[in-house]
Design an enzyme around this catalytic site. Sequence first.
Site, PDB file in Angstrom:
ATOM      1  N   ASN A 181       1.135  -4.213  -6.906  1.00  0.00           N
ATOM      2  CA  ASN A 181       0.194  -3.302  -6.258  1.00  0.00           C
ATOM      3  C   ASN A 181       0.052  -1.966  -7.005  1.00  0.00           C
ATOM      4  O   ASN A 181      -1.054  -1.551  -7.351  1.00  0.00           O
ATOM      5  CB  ASN A 181       0.634  -3.063  -4.808  1.00  0.00           C
ATOM      6  CG  ASN A 181      -0.169  -1.975  -4.133  1.00  0.00           C
ATOM      7  OD1 ASN A 181       0.188  -0.803  -4.166  1.00  0.00           O
ATOM      8  ND2 ASN A 181      -1.299  -2.345  -3.564  1.00  0.00           N
ATOM      9  N   LYS A 226      13.425   3.352   5.447  1.00  0.00           N
ATOM     10  CA  LYS A 226      13.104   2.246   4.540  1.00  0.00           C
ATOM     11  C   LYS A 226      13.795   1.001   5.077  1.00  0.00           C
ATOM     12  O   LYS A 226      14.830   1.106   5.734  1.00  0.00           O
ATOM     13  CB  LYS A 226      13.632   2.537   3.124  1.00  0.00           C
ATOM     14  CG  LYS A 226      12.976   1.701   2.053  1.00  0.00           C
ATOM     15  CD  LYS A 226      11.724   2.365   1.533  1.00  0.00           C
ATOM     16  CE  LYS A 226      10.963   1.487   0.570  1.00  0.00           C
ATOM     17  NZ  LYS A 226       9.868   2.249  -0.080  1.00  0.00           N
ATOM     18  N   GLN A 232      12.648   8.984   0.166  1.00  0.00           N
ATOM     19  CA  GLN A 232      11.481   9.093   1.043  1.00  0.00           C
ATOM     20  C   GLN A 232      11.486  10.401   1.841  1.00  0.00           C
ATOM     21  O   GLN A 232      10.423  10.946   2.160  1.00  0.00           O
ATOM     22  CB  GLN A 232      11.468   7.876   1.988  1.00  0.00           C
ATOM     23  CG  GLN A 232      10.104   7.516   2.554  1.00  0.00           C
ATOM     24  CD  GLN A 232       9.269   6.653   1.634  1.00  0.00           C
ATOM     25  OE1 GLN A 232       9.777   5.714   1.045  1.00  0.00           O
ATOM     26  NE2 GLN A 232       7.990   6.965   1.509  1.00  0.00           N
ATOM     27  N   LYS A 264       9.274   6.990   8.453  1.00  0.00           N
ATOM     28  CA  LYS A 264       8.144   6.382   7.748  1.00  0.00           C
ATOM     29  C   LYS A 264       8.600   5.927   6.377  1.00  0.00           C
ATOM     30  O   LYS A 264       9.214   6.694   5.623  1.00  0.00           O
ATOM     31  CB  LYS A 264       7.010   7.418   7.586  1.00  0.00           C
ATOM     32  CG  LYS A 264       5.790   6.852   6.889  1.00  0.00           C
ATOM     33  CD  LYS A 264       4.904   6.096   7.859  1.00  0.00           C
ATOM     34  CE  LYS A 264       3.901   5.189   7.188  1.00  0.00           C
ATOM     35  NZ  LYS A 264       4.415   3.820   6.915  1.00  0.00           N
ATOM     36  N   THR A 284      -1.288   4.378  -4.033  1.00  0.00           N
ATOM     37  CA  THR A 284      -0.144   4.785  -4.867  1.00  0.00           C
ATOM     38  C   THR A 284      -0.562   4.884  -6.333  1.00  0.00           C
ATOM     39  O   THR A 284      -0.284   5.878  -7.011  1.00  0.00           O
ATOM     40  CB  THR A 284       1.033   3.805  -4.693  1.00  0.00           C
ATOM     41  OG1 THR A 284       1.246   3.586  -3.307  1.00  0.00           O
ATOM     42  CG2 THR A 284       2.297   4.349  -5.321  1.00  0.00           C
ATOM     43  N   GLY A 339       4.413  -1.498   3.335  1.00  0.00           N
ATOM     44  CA  GLY A 339       4.818  -2.420   2.279  1.00  0.00           C
ATOM     45  C   GLY A 339       5.645  -1.757   1.194  1.00  0.00           C
ATOM     46  O   GLY A 339       5.811  -0.542   1.153  1.00  0.00           O
ATOM     47  N   ASP A 340       6.177  -2.581   0.320  1.00  0.00           N
ATOM     48  CA  ASP A 340       6.890  -2.156  -0.890  1.00  0.00           C
ATOM     49  C   ASP A 340       7.003  -3.442  -1.722  1.00  0.00           C
ATOM     50  O   ASP A 340       6.209  -4.374  -1.522  1.00  0.00           O
ATOM     51  CB  ASP A 340       8.271  -1.563  -0.537  1.00  0.00           C
ATOM     52  CG  ASP A 340       8.903  -0.798  -1.708  1.00  0.00           C
ATOM     53  OD1 ASP A 340       8.543   0.357  -1.936  1.00  0.00           O
ATOM     54  OD2 ASP A 340       9.755  -1.374  -2.414  1.00  0.00           O
ATOM     55  N   LYS A 362       9.947  12.951  -0.540  1.00  0.00           N
ATOM     56  CA  LYS A 362       8.570  12.541  -0.846  1.00  0.00           C
ATOM     57  C   LYS A 362       7.650  12.819   0.346  1.00  0.00           C
ATOM     58  O   LYS A 362       6.593  13.430   0.201  1.00  0.00           O
ATOM     59  CB  LYS A 362       8.572  11.038  -1.159  1.00  0.00           C
ATOM     60  CG  LYS A 362       7.219  10.482  -1.577  1.00  0.00           C
ATOM     61  CD  LYS A 362       7.166   8.959  -1.513  1.00  0.00           C
ATOM     62  CE  LYS A 362       8.239   8.286  -2.348  1.00  0.00           C
ATOM     63  NZ  LYS A 362       7.958   6.838  -2.547  1.00  0.00           N
ATOM     64  N   SER A 416      -0.815   6.279   4.016  1.00  0.00           N
ATOM     65  CA  SER A 416      -0.229   5.671   5.221  1.00  0.00           C
ATOM     66  C   SER A 416      -0.260   6.672   6.376  1.00  0.00           C
ATOM     67  O   SER A 416      -0.564   6.312   7.522  1.00  0.00           O
ATOM     68  CB  SER A 416       1.220   5.250   4.966  1.00  0.00           C
ATOM     69  OG  SER A 416       1.287   3.990   4.348  1.00  0.00           O
TER      70      SER A 416
HETATM   71  P1  NDP Z   1       4.875  -5.424  -5.969  1.00  0.00           P
HETATM   72  O1  NDP Z   1       5.778  -6.398  -5.312  1.00  0.00           O
HETATM   73  O2  NDP Z   1       3.432  -5.474  -5.677  1.00  0.00           O
HETATM   74  O3  NDP Z   1       5.046  -5.491  -7.554  1.00  0.00           O
HETATM   75  C1  NDP Z   1       6.296  -5.310  -8.129  1.00  0.00           C
HETATM   76  C2  NDP Z   1       6.154  -5.464  -9.629  1.00  0.00           C
HETATM   77  O4  NDP Z   1       7.356  -5.030 -10.240  1.00  0.00           O
HETATM   78  C3  NDP Z   1       5.950  -6.898 -10.059  1.00  0.00           C
HETATM   79  O5  NDP Z   1       5.217  -6.937 -11.246  1.00  0.00           O
HETATM   80  C4  NDP Z   1       7.369  -7.367 -10.287  1.00  0.00           C
HETATM   81  O6  NDP Z   1       7.495  -8.475 -11.180  1.00  0.00           O
HETATM   82  C5  NDP Z   1       7.997  -6.146 -10.885  1.00  0.00           C
HETATM   83  N1  NDP Z   1       9.421  -6.112 -10.566  1.00  0.00           N
HETATM   84  C6  NDP Z   1       9.991  -6.144  -9.339  1.00  0.00           C
HETATM   85  N2  NDP Z   1      11.315  -6.149  -9.426  1.00  0.00           N
HETATM   86  C7  NDP Z   1      11.591  -6.146 -10.742  1.00  0.00           C
HETATM   87  C8  NDP Z   1      12.789  -6.138 -11.474  1.00  0.00           C
HETATM   88  N3  NDP Z   1      13.985  -6.175 -10.859  1.00  0.00           N
HETATM   89  N4  NDP Z   1      12.706  -6.102 -12.834  1.00  0.00           N
HETATM   90  C9  NDP Z   1      11.521  -6.073 -13.456  1.00  0.00           C
HETATM   91  N5  NDP Z   1      10.345  -6.091 -12.809  1.00  0.00           N
HETATM   92  C10 NDP Z   1      10.383  -6.114 -11.473  1.00  0.00           C
HETATM   93  O7  NDP Z   1       5.490  -3.987  -5.585  1.00  0.00           O
HETATM   94  P2  NDP Z   1       4.779  -2.556  -5.647  1.00  0.00           P
HETATM   95  O8  NDP Z   1       3.812  -2.495  -6.754  1.00  0.00           O
HETATM   96  O9  NDP Z   1       4.335  -2.215  -4.280  1.00  0.00           O
HETATM   97  O10 NDP Z   1       6.027  -1.606  -5.950  1.00  0.00           O
HETATM   98  C11 NDP Z   1       6.411  -1.271  -7.287  1.00  0.00           C
HETATM   99  C12 NDP Z   1       7.261  -0.009  -7.254  1.00  0.00           C
HETATM  100  O11 NDP Z   1       6.522   1.066  -6.680  1.00  0.00           O
HETATM  101  C13 NDP Z   1       8.547  -0.094  -6.426  1.00  0.00           C
HETATM  102  O12 NDP Z   1       9.542   0.700  -7.030  1.00  0.00           O
HETATM  103  C14 NDP Z   1       8.147   0.544  -5.110  1.00  0.00           C
HETATM  104  O13 NDP Z   1       9.263   1.042  -4.403  1.00  0.00           O
HETATM  105  C15 NDP Z   1       7.248   1.649  -5.610  1.00  0.00           C
HETATM  106  N6  NDP Z   1       6.297   2.198  -4.656  1.00  0.00           N
HETATM  107  C16 NDP Z   1       5.422   1.398  -3.983  1.00  0.00           C
HETATM  108  C17 NDP Z   1       4.508   1.963  -3.111  1.00  0.00           C
HETATM  109  C18 NDP Z   1       3.468   1.143  -2.424  1.00  0.00           C
HETATM  110  O14 NDP Z   1       2.632   1.731  -1.747  1.00  0.00           O
HETATM  111  N7  NDP Z   1       3.453  -0.167  -2.570  1.00  0.00           N
HETATM  112  C19 NDP Z   1       4.497   3.407  -2.839  1.00  0.00           C
HETATM  113  C20 NDP Z   1       5.412   4.164  -3.658  1.00  0.00           C
HETATM  114  C21 NDP Z   1       6.283   3.564  -4.509  1.00  0.00           C
HETATM  115  P3  NDP Z   1       7.773  -9.950 -10.622  1.00  0.00           P
HETATM  116  O15 NDP Z   1       6.489 -10.411 -10.043  1.00  0.00           O
HETATM  117  O16 NDP Z   1       8.215 -10.704 -11.814  1.00  0.00           O
HETATM  118  O17 NDP Z   1       8.867  -9.810  -9.605  1.00  0.00           O
HETATM  119  O1  2IT Z   2       7.964   4.053  -1.497  1.00  0.00           O
HETATM  120  C1  2IT Z   2       6.983   4.302  -0.778  1.00  0.00           C
HETATM  121  O2  2IT Z   2       6.573   5.451  -0.610  1.00  0.00           O
HETATM  122  C2  2IT Z   2       6.297   3.183  -0.130  1.00  0.00           C
HETATM  123  N1  2IT Z   2       6.678   2.039  -0.340  1.00  0.00           N
HETATM  124  C3  2IT Z   2       5.160   3.433   0.813  1.00  0.00           C
HETATM  125  C4  2IT Z   2       5.661   3.844   2.161  1.00  0.00           C
HETATM  126  C5  2IT Z   2       4.627   3.932   3.237  1.00  0.00           C
HETATM  127  O3  2IT Z   2       5.052   4.151   4.383  1.00  0.00           O
HETATM  128  O4  2IT Z   2       3.431   3.811   2.987  1.00  0.00           O
END
Ligand code: NDP
Ligand code: 2IT
Length: 450
Positions: free
Chosen positions: A246, A132, A117, A96, A215, A171-172, A120, A383
Amino acid sequence: MSDIRLKEISLDAILELVEARDPGQIAFRQAVHEVMESIIPFIRENKKYNNTGLIERIIEPERMIMFRVPWEDKDGNYRVNRGYRVQFNSALGPYKGGLRFHPSVNLSIIKFLAFEQIFKNSLTGLNLGAGKGGSDFDPKEKTEAEMIRFCQSFISELYRHISSEKDIPAGDIGVGEKEIGYIYGQYKRLTSRFTGVITGKGVEYGGSTVRPQATGFGLLYFVEEMLHHHGESMENKSVVISGSGNVAQYACEKALEKGTRVIAMSDSNGFIHDKDGITKEKLDFIKELKKERHNRIQQYAEKFGCDYSEGKPWGLKCDIALPCATQNELHETDAQNLIENGVLCVAEGANMPCTDAAIKLFQKSKVFYAPGKASNAGGVAVSGMEMSQNARRLSWTYEEVDKKLLEVMKSIHQKCVQFGTNGEQINYMKGANIAGFIKVADAMIAQGYV
Ligand code: NDP
Ligand code: 2IT
């Protein structure tokens, strides 16, 4: 290769093994370092786990899939990207974890994310293994038709390696509800099956309530627990958030509900500094803005007339810092700045956003620091709830899921306290790693060390 063995349970020996097996996988090596450094003393004290074979296996993925993703761009050019799915550990349940579409994606990054993961998912208390995946594809500037074609091509190869019983992506970065929809639709065409093979789906076709929020909301539930535990509260605290995707958006939403003042958000180009504070209405503007992949946070500053600067927001004075963008976005000098400006709490919404040196500095300065595997586990936890609802063909209400999410975050906080308390201080990194490790290691041992 066959001669490569773990000589002893020490950080040097483990990192030497990682380097020998996979030279130059810097991000993966960093993740292994963080986990192993904090659990080695525990392993040495507990005979059951003091076994080089167990440690060798926990750092080696069960399976790594790499594949070609051919697609056609809007100008008719034949393009190709690389796709990945690392199925790291299935001791606790089916693999997952999310899918990331970002140009920086490589095997090392996917392995670090899948490795994190493991612990976590274990912390959530649900039966979830760890994986992943993703691609080095850049969603920015792509048309919707290009996105659909890319997602269809990506899953046209990956579909044969996943199922609702085996491996459930989500997603991520770069993969949100839209992309999940395109991937799910093509999976369904290929298999003629409507199953819970992917999470983060729209609620109208099997998604869970609260998954989009999970998240970010979970992060704030964790922060609140952390502050309460130390006799502090959220009220009137100033908050700086990196990212505007997100996780950042829903972290901001819950932070506002809790009575804090959010003064900054960012993207990969720069950050806005809104001294008046981001309001619910201004946040709605960000949510709308970010629906288009190419839009920039700078447009917020233009609309509301606040400051915008290139770079990262860590030079701003705040009580709570929430890195919610990406790995290694908060360095030692950033940590130093935050500490000098009196930061109280740093909680990771992103995966591994703080470098090792930054974390050490926070811990030394008695800043309440929460590692992502604990504080961002709300997403994967919901999830897991989506999988349960799909399997039972029912839907829980928003209130039910939100309540369960809160319980999971409280229980993760409790586990960090239980295994991370060291005199007066709680080392949340140590607590999260040990608690996460015990459950996985016990399951691996019970299943014959596989
Ligand atoms: P999104 O794609 O929705 O948003 C990512 C954000 O981070 C954007 O604002 C983006 O800016 C910025 N970003 C991405 N890459 C870079 C970089 N190299 N340098 C600076 N800014 C950057 O992703 P999420 O919000 O889903 O994910 C954000 C973080 O949270 C990640 O580390 C992800 O692994 C983690 N995460 C996500 C989960 C989820 O459920 N979605 C769960 C747990 C952890 P720009 O638009 O300019 O690229
Ligand atoms: O980093 C993370 O925990 C995620 N991107 C969410 C993973 C999931 O299966 O919901």
